[in-house]
Design an enzyme around this catalytic site. Sequence first.
Site, PDB file in Angstrom:
ATOM      1  N   LEU A  65      -4.814   6.571  -4.522  1.00 17.31           N
ATOM      2  CA  LEU A  65      -5.004   7.585  -3.514  1.00 17.31           C
ATOM      3  C   LEU A  65      -4.334   7.251  -2.104  1.00 17.31           C
ATOM      4  O   LEU A  65      -3.832   6.087  -2.043  1.00 17.31           O
ATOM      5  CB  LEU A  65      -6.552   7.544  -3.306  1.00 17.31           C
ATOM      6  N   PRO A  66      -4.274   8.293  -1.356  1.00 10.60           N
ATOM      7  CA  PRO A  66      -3.452   8.039  -0.085  1.00 10.60           C
ATOM      8  C   PRO A  66      -3.974   6.760   0.946  1.00 10.60           C
ATOM      9  O   PRO A  66      -3.211   6.048   1.355  1.00 10.60           O
ATOM     10  CB  PRO A  66      -3.559   9.487   0.885  1.00 10.60           C
ATOM     11  N   THR A  94      -3.007   1.575  -0.808  1.00  8.01           N
ATOM     12  CA  THR A  94      -3.023   0.821   0.110  1.00  8.01           C
ATOM     13  C   THR A  94      -4.045   1.309   1.206  1.00  8.01           C
ATOM     14  O   THR A  94      -3.716   2.177   1.927  1.00  8.01           O
ATOM     15  CB  THR A  94      -1.594   0.760   0.654  1.00  8.01           C
ATOM     16  N   LYS A 169      -0.727  -7.111   0.932  1.00  5.86           N
ATOM     17  CA  LYS A 169      -0.055  -5.603   0.960  1.00  5.86           C
ATOM     18  C   LYS A 169       0.267  -5.285   2.517  1.00  5.86           C
ATOM     19  O   LYS A 169       1.499  -4.907   2.709  1.00  5.86           O
ATOM     20  CB  LYS A 169      -0.983  -4.642   0.257  1.00  5.86           C
ATOM     21  N   LYS A 244       1.118   4.567   8.086  1.00  2.00           N
ATOM     22  CA  LYS A 244      -0.247   4.267   8.010  1.00  2.00           C
ATOM     23  C   LYS A 244      -0.396   2.791   7.729  1.00  2.00           C
ATOM     24  O   LYS A 244      -1.263   1.864   8.416  1.00  2.00           O
ATOM     25  CB  LYS A 244      -0.662   4.834   6.595  1.00  2.00           C
TER      26      LYS A 244
HETATM   27  P1  NAD Z   1       0.862  10.685  -2.835  1.00  2.00           P
HETATM   28  O1  NAD Z   1       0.524  11.407  -1.699  1.00  2.00           O
HETATM   29  O2  NAD Z   1       2.353  11.242  -3.839  1.00  2.00           O
HETATM   30  O3  NAD Z   1      -0.192  10.644  -4.067  1.00  2.00           O
HETATM   31  C1  NAD Z   1      -1.635  10.574  -3.634  1.00  2.00           C
HETATM   32  C2  NAD Z   1      -2.211  11.565  -4.681  1.00  2.00           C
HETATM   33  O4  NAD Z   1      -3.722  11.409  -4.556  1.00  2.00           O
HETATM   34  C3  NAD Z   1      -1.701  13.038  -4.334  1.00  2.00           C
HETATM   35  O5  NAD Z   1      -1.550  13.538  -5.794  1.00  2.00           O
HETATM   36  C4  NAD Z   1      -3.265  13.738  -4.008  1.00  2.00           C
HETATM   37  O6  NAD Z   1      -3.277  14.953  -4.577  1.00  2.00           O
HETATM   38  C5  NAD Z   1      -4.210  12.678  -4.908  1.00  2.00           C
HETATM   39  N1  NAD Z   1      -5.362  12.675  -4.308  1.00  2.00           N
HETATM   40  C6  NAD Z   1      -5.912  13.019  -3.061  1.00  2.00           C
HETATM   41  N2  NAD Z   1      -7.222  12.890  -2.852  1.00  2.00           N
HETATM   42  C7  NAD Z   1      -7.797  12.995  -4.011  1.00  2.00           C
HETATM   43  C8  NAD Z   1      -8.938  12.989  -4.555  1.00  2.00           C
HETATM   44  N3  NAD Z   1     -10.027  12.983  -3.980  1.00  2.00           N
HETATM   45  N4  NAD Z   1      -9.063  13.081  -5.932  1.00  2.00           N
HETATM   46  C9  NAD Z   1      -8.041  13.145  -6.763  1.00  2.00           C
HETATM   47  N5  NAD Z   1      -6.828  13.253  -6.399  1.00  2.00           N
HETATM   48  C10 NAD Z   1      -6.605  13.069  -4.914  1.00  2.00           C
HETATM   49  O7  NAD Z   1       1.139   9.095  -2.411  1.00  2.00           O
HETATM   50  P2  NAD Z   1       1.664   7.704  -3.260  1.00  2.00           P
HETATM   51  O8  NAD Z   1       3.221   7.794  -2.573  1.00  2.00           O
HETATM   52  O9  NAD Z   1       1.832   8.113  -4.754  1.00  2.00           O
HETATM   53  O10 NAD Z   1       1.068   6.941  -2.566  1.00  2.00           O
HETATM   54  C11 NAD Z   1      -0.409   6.401  -3.205  1.00  2.00           C
HETATM   55  C12 NAD Z   1      -0.829   4.932  -2.464  1.00  2.00           C
HETATM   56  O11 NAD Z   1       0.058   3.903  -3.055  1.00  2.00           O
HETATM   57  C13 NAD Z   1      -0.728   5.013  -0.985  1.00  2.00           C
HETATM   58  O12 NAD Z   1      -1.978   4.205  -0.651  1.00  2.00           O
HETATM   59  C14 NAD Z   1       0.600   4.324  -0.732  1.00  2.00           C
HETATM   60  O13 NAD Z   1       0.348   3.628   0.737  1.00  2.00           O
HETATM   61  C15 NAD Z   1       0.562   3.500  -1.886  1.00  2.00           C
HETATM   62  N6  NAD Z   1       2.085   3.067  -2.121  1.00  2.00           N
HETATM   63  C16 NAD Z   1       3.031   3.910  -2.286  1.00  2.00           C
HETATM   64  C17 NAD Z   1       4.304   3.472  -2.737  1.00  2.00           C
HETATM   65  C18 NAD Z   1       5.397   4.500  -2.547  1.00  2.00           C
HETATM   66  O14 NAD Z   1       6.560   4.108  -2.770  1.00  2.00           O
HETATM   67  N7  NAD Z   1       5.315   5.877  -2.573  1.00  2.00           N
HETATM   68  C19 NAD Z   1       4.584   2.195  -2.906  1.00  2.00           C
HETATM   69  C20 NAD Z   1       3.312   1.314  -2.697  1.00  2.00           C
HETATM   70  C21 NAD Z   1       2.252   1.656  -2.488  1.00  2.00           C
END
Ligand code: NAD
Length: 295
Positions: A65-66, A94, A169, A244
């Site tokens: 999740l975000p 994260t 992280k 963030k």
């Molecule tokens: P993203 O915004 O693409 O995905 C998050 C998903 O969570 C979205 O599809 C959203 O609809 C869903 N969501 C939000 N609230 C929800 C709920 N209540 N119920 C169900 N689904 C819900 O973000 P991301 O890039 O996939 O990143 C996700 C996490 O991973 C973050 O914490 C980010 O910091 C971490 N992260 C991302 C990356 C990257 O390269 N994108 C790398 C490492 C870590």
Amino acid sequence: MTRVAFIGLGNMGGGMAACQAKAQRAVSAFDLSAAAVEKALAAGCSAAGSVAEAVRDAEAVVTMLPAGPHVRSVYAEQVFPNAPAGALLIDCSTIDVESARAVAAQAREKGFRFADAPVSGGVAAAEAGTLAFMVGCDEADFAEVERVIAPMSRATIRAGDHGAGQAAKICNNMVLGASMIAVCEALALAEKLGLDPVKFHEISSQSSGQCWSLTSYCPWPGPVPAAPSNRDYEGGFATAMMLKDLKLAQEAAAKSGAAAPLGAQAEGLYALFEKLGYGGKDFSAILQLFRGQLP
Ligand code: NAD
């Protein structure tokens, strides 16, 4: 067959859930976005209509999740009341250390095993199942956490007790934010000096400037085909997400009395980039700020 509930199918979670399905696990997937659920369905998961439905029969629950508030509310309001007793809960988002520890404490109270297991590697690694996981959990639970994570992982390291995964992280991403800015500044300078930035990439990748931001995620289009720079900086790791993480690092530094001035500079630059309207672009797009070429 292990029954896995997967919640959060965005840029990262989509690929991770697909890896679980590829490993022949029964994956029940949910996201607020119907398009994300459709993709998971195409990748071999089954679609759940809610978090409650996804977790109902799960042996393991994985969330991606975000940020902290999403994780706190999804667990408190939907996972804890609906997951079977004894399920293993793994949050790969994260988030801040305090939220991770708070959710872990609530999980323990309610009879669940919990791990904070944030990842490093980006979208390409999420799709390939080659992420690095940094885990905070009870020592006794680690072997099972490792087994559940295995289809998504090239390295799984136990950082320590609950919250330690998130601490690792946050420190890692402070390095990433600062190193991406350093790489972007150098590429923009190379261009100004009349040096082909692609040639600079080749040279620095084999010299002491070598780092992940340059060699695996090059912000200049061309040298690294899988990098978001080749897709107009769409997808990947959003600037808002990097900001963030840099804020989390600064808050942690302030609370613990650590000095992190480069991390503070990186936070300021990403805050500016977001204010300019680029929060949704991949964080490597900040290259265009240094080139003076923002559209
Ligand atoms: P993203 O915004 O693409 O995905 C998050 C998903 O969570 C979205 O599809 C959203 O609809 C869903 N969501 C939000 N609230 C929800 C709920 N209540 N119920 C169900 N689904 C819900 O973000 P991301 O890039 O996939 O990143 C996700 C996490 O991973 C973050 O914490 C980010 O910091 C971490 N992260 C991302 C990356 C990257 O390269 N994108 C790398 C490492 C870590």
